[in-house]
Design a protein around this motif. Structure first.
Motif, PDB file in Angstrom:
ATOM      1  N   GLY A  17       0.784  -1.223   0.000  1.00 14.61           N
ATOM      2  CA  GLY A  17       0.000   0.000   0.000  1.00 14.61           C
ATOM      3  C   GLY A  17       0.817   1.275   0.000  1.00 14.61           C
ATOM      4  N   THR A  18       2.124   1.167  -0.119  1.00 13.43           N
ATOM      5  CA  THR A  18       2.971   2.356  -0.143  1.00 13.43           C
ATOM      6  C   THR A  18       3.357   2.723  -1.570  1.00 13.43           C
ATOM      7  OG1 THR A  18       5.020   1.082   0.077  1.00 13.43           O
ATOM      8  CG2 THR A  18       3.974   1.858   2.119  1.00 13.43           C
ATOM      9  N   ALA A  39      -2.861  -3.192  -1.742  1.00 16.98           N
ATOM     10  CA  ALA A  39      -1.888  -3.034  -2.827  1.00 16.98           C
ATOM     11  C   ALA A  39      -2.220  -1.869  -3.763  1.00 16.98           C
ATOM     12  CB  ALA A  39      -1.818  -4.321  -3.638  1.00 16.98           C
ATOM     13  N   VAL A  40      -1.185  -1.182  -4.206  1.00 16.80           N
ATOM     14  CA  VAL A  40      -1.321  -0.102  -5.178  1.00 16.80           C
ATOM     15  C   VAL A  40      -1.435  -0.725  -6.563  1.00 16.80           C
ATOM     16  CG1 VAL A  40      -0.188   1.919  -6.186  1.00 16.80           C
ATOM     17  CG2 VAL A  40      -0.052   1.515  -3.731  1.00 16.80           C
ATOM     18  N   GLN A  41      -2.475  -0.347  -7.304  1.00 16.63           N
ATOM     19  CA  GLN A  41      -2.700  -0.893  -8.642  1.00 16.63           C
ATOM     20  C   GLN A  41      -2.034  -0.074  -9.726  1.00 16.63           C
ATOM     21  OE1 GLN A  41      -7.050  -1.194  -8.862  1.00 16.63           O
ATOM     22  NE2 GLN A  41      -6.710  -3.355  -9.314  1.00 16.63           N
ATOM     23  N   ALA A  42      -2.030   1.252  -9.574  1.00 15.35           N
ATOM     24  CA  ALA A  42      -1.486   2.115 -10.625  1.00 15.35           C
ATOM     25  C   ALA A  42      -1.025   3.425 -10.016  1.00 15.35           C
ATOM     26  CB  ALA A  42      -2.542   2.384 -11.694  1.00 15.35           C
ATOM     27  N   ILE A  43      -0.038   4.042 -10.665  1.00 14.07           N
ATOM     28  CA  ILE A  43       0.434   5.354 -10.253  1.00 14.07           C
ATOM     29  C   ILE A  43       0.674   6.197 -11.493  1.00 14.07           C
ATOM     30  CG2 ILE A  43       1.446   4.699  -8.042  1.00 14.07           C
ATOM     31  CD1 ILE A  43       4.139   4.567  -9.363  1.00 14.07           C
ATOM     32  N   SER A  44       0.569   7.499 -11.310  1.00 10.81           N
ATOM     33  CA  SER A  44       0.816   8.437 -12.398  1.00 10.81           C
ATOM     34  C   SER A  44       1.392   9.711 -11.799  1.00 10.81           C
ATOM     35  CB  SER A  44      -0.484   8.736 -13.137  1.00 10.81           C
ATOM     36  OG  SER A  44      -0.239   9.556 -14.257  1.00 10.81           O
ATOM     37  N   SER A  54      -1.988   7.830  -6.874  1.00 11.48           N
ATOM     38  CA  SER A  54      -1.978   6.371  -6.804  1.00 11.48           C
ATOM     39  C   SER A  54      -3.392   5.867  -6.550  1.00 11.48           C
ATOM     40  CB  SER A  54      -1.037   5.891  -5.700  1.00 11.48           C
ATOM     41  OG  SER A  54      -1.413   6.415  -4.445  1.00 11.48           O
ATOM     42  N   VAL A  55      -3.692   4.705  -7.108  1.00  9.75           N
ATOM     43  CA  VAL A  55      -4.970   4.050  -6.855  1.00  9.75           C
ATOM     44  C   VAL A  55      -4.689   2.645  -6.343  1.00  9.75           C
ATOM     45  CG1 VAL A  55      -6.320   5.395  -8.503  1.00  9.75           C
ATOM     46  CG2 VAL A  55      -5.206   3.317  -9.257  1.00  9.75           C
TER      47      VAL A  55
END
Length: 63
Positions: A17-18, A39-44, A54-55
């Motif tokens: 989650g970080t 868990a982080v699925q995507a970042i931009s 982040s999502v």
């Protein structure tokens, strides 16, 4: 994973989650962002590189 503009830094989304920011030349983590519970699925990264979005699978988005 995404590069932060044209800098030497990149951001990674992690299963814990970080979001971590890394110095790609030295290989060390320079900052860790907390805020997701899963868990982080995507970042931009924003065009001006001021923001990372982040999502996560916990149904949240963090800026």
């Amino acid at each position: 994973m995404t590069w932060i503009g044209t800098s030497k830094y990149l951001a990674t989304g992690c299963a814990d989650g970080t979001v971590n920011v890394w110095d790609s030349l030295l290989g060390n983590c320079v900052h860790t962002f907390h805020g997701h519970l899963d868990a982080v699925q995507a970042i931009s990264v924003s065009t001006n590189t001021d923001f990372i979005v982040s999502v996560s699978v916990d149904y949240t988005a963090c800026v």
